[in-house]
Design an enzyme around this catalytic site. Sequence first.
Site, mmCIF file in Angstrom:
data_model
loop_
_atom_site.group_PDB
_atom_site.id
_atom_site.type_symbol
_atom_site.label_atom_id
_atom_site.label_comp_id
_atom_site.label_asym_id
_atom_site.label_seq_id
_atom_site.Cartn_x
_atom_site.Cartn_y
_atom_site.Cartn_z
ATOM 1 N N ASP A 1 57.133 37.027 46.345
ATOM 2 C CA ASP A 1 56.769 38.178 47.194
ATOM 3 C C ASP A 1 57.874 38.628 48.156
ATOM 4 O O ASP A 1 57.631 39.355 49.094
ATOM 5 C CB ASP A 1 55.425 37.979 47.908
ATOM 6 C CG ASP A 1 55.494 37.280 49.268
ATOM 7 O OD1 ASP A 1 56.587 37.053 49.771
ATOM 8 O OD2 ASP A 1 54.421 36.986 49.813
ATOM 9 N N CYS B 1 36.121 43.290 36.537
ATOM 10 C CA CYS B 1 35.370 43.630 37.758
ATOM 11 C C CYS B 1 34.052 44.312 37.378
ATOM 12 O O CYS B 1 33.047 44.152 38.078
ATOM 13 C CB CYS B 1 36.179 44.559 38.657
ATOM 14 S SG CYS B 1 37.462 43.716 39.590
ATOM 15 N N CYS C 1 43.722 46.712 57.152
ATOM 16 C CA CYS C 1 43.451 45.392 56.547
ATOM 17 C C CYS C 1 43.648 44.302 57.609
ATOM 18 O O CYS C 1 44.641 44.307 58.347
ATOM 19 C CB CYS C 1 44.409 45.193 55.376
ATOM 20 S SG CYS C 1 44.418 43.535 54.719
ATOM 21 N N CYS D 1 34.265 37.244 45.991
ATOM 22 C CA CYS D 1 34.506 37.582 44.579
ATOM 23 C C CYS D 1 33.843 36.553 43.662
ATOM 24 O O CYS D 1 34.110 35.357 43.771
ATOM 25 C CB CYS D 1 36.002 37.637 44.315
ATOM 26 S SG CYS D 1 36.372 38.034 42.594
HETATM 27 FE FE1 SF4 Z 1 36.319 42.739 41.296
HETATM 28 FE FE2 SF4 Z 1 35.973 40.462 42.654
HETATM 29 FE FE3 SF4 Z 1 35.958 42.825 43.942
HETATM 30 FE FE4 SF4 Z 1 33.900 42.141 42.373
HETATM 31 S S1 SF4 Z 1 34.522 41.101 44.278
HETATM 32 S S2 SF4 Z 1 34.974 44.131 42.447
HETATM 33 S S3 SF4 Z 1 34.963 41.042 40.713
HETATM 34 S S4 SF4 Z 1 37.688 41.904 42.881
#
Ligand code: SF4
Length: 350
Positions: free
Chosen positions: A136, A191, A217, A251
Site C-alpha cells: 500500500d 456481495c 470515513c 460482512c
Molecule cells: Fe458485500 Fe460484505 Fe458489504 Fe455485504 S457487507 S455488501 S457482502 S462487502
Amino acid sequence: MTPAELAQALKEQARQLGFTLAGITSPDPPMHYESYQRWVQAGFHGEMAYLADERALERRADPRRILPECRSILVVGMPYHPPLDPRPKGSLPRGRVAAYAVGVDYHLVIPPRLQQLVEFLEAQTGQSIPNRYYTDTGPLLERDLAQRAGLGWIGKNTCLISPKSGSYFLLGEILLGLELPADRPFVSDHCGTCTRCIEACPTGCIRPDRTLDARQCISYLTIENKGDIPLELRPKLGEWVFGCDICQMVCPWNRRFGQHEVDSVFQPRAGLPFPVIAEELSLTPQAFNRKFKDSPLKRTKRRGYQRNLAVAAANSGEKSLQPILEAASQSHDEPLVSRHANWAAKNLKK
Ligand code: SF4
C-alpha cells in the site's frame, strides 16, 4: 523449471512466508483506473494529496510506468487477527483500535518477505530480476490487481474479499521483470443483494459505486486527517480512536471465516485493541513513543491519537472522564488536543 512450474513454486514459497493468498497477473492497465480518476476528481480522497499527484496518477494508470521491464505481477495477502470481542470486563472507559493496527506495523513485516520472494526467484532462475515491491505504499491500484490475480472481489465496502478467508488481510505486490503465467481473474461478485456494510457505516461514507468518501470515513478521520475532526462527525466516531472495522465486522464473508492462522508478529500489544482512555490521554511524548514503537499508531503521532481519544471520551458518556478532559483542555501541550478535549468536556456534561 517451466514458467508454470516456477509460478507454482513462487506461490508455494509465498504461502510458506505467511501469505495465505497468492496470485499472478499481467502488468496491463488496471480495470478500475477510470473510476479511480473520477473519485479523485470529485475530491473524495480528502487531504491525501499523494493519491491525486499527477505523476502518481500516471503511474497508477499503468504499472509499466513504474517498472518498464515489468512482465508480471505477484499479488499476495497476509491475514491479520480479526477484531476481538467482547471488550475486557471492568468499568474503565475504553476506546477501540482497528484490528490491523493492534500488533506490529505491517510495513515492517511485509516488505522484507517480498524481498525474500524476489531472492527465491533469482535463485531459481539464476538471474537478476528487475523488480519493485509495495504494500500500500506505491502508486498501484492494488485491489484491482488482486482481483485480476484471482484473489477475490472488491466488495461494496471497497475491501478485497477472498471467498476463502474474508477480508482481514493485508496486500502486497511485486512487479517482476519476468514473464510468468497469469492466474484467472476473479470475475464473480459475491456481495449479491447484501447492503449490510452500507447500512452499518455510522457516517454513511460508503458510496453506491464501490468507492467511499474518505472525508467521512472513520479510518480517514482518525488517521489521515491531521487537523480538527468536523464537529458534526465527532459523535459518529463512537469508540474508534484509530481506524475502524465496522464495514468488515458486519460482512457475512468475515463472519463465515472468523478464525484464521495469523503470524505471531501480529499479536496484539498490551492494552489493545481496547485502550483505557484516561491512561492514553495522559501519555507523555516519550511514553507514547515507547508504547507504540513499531506500531501503526505512530502514524497519527501522539497529537492525533489523543485528539481521537478526547472524541471517544465524549462519546463514551462517562462522567468520570470529566476531570482529565478539563485538564487537557486547559493545559495540554498540543493545541489540537486541547481544542478537542474542550469540546469533549462540554459534550460530556450534556
Ligand atoms: Fe458485500 Fe460484505 Fe458489504 Fe455485504 S457487507 S455488501 S457482502 S462487502
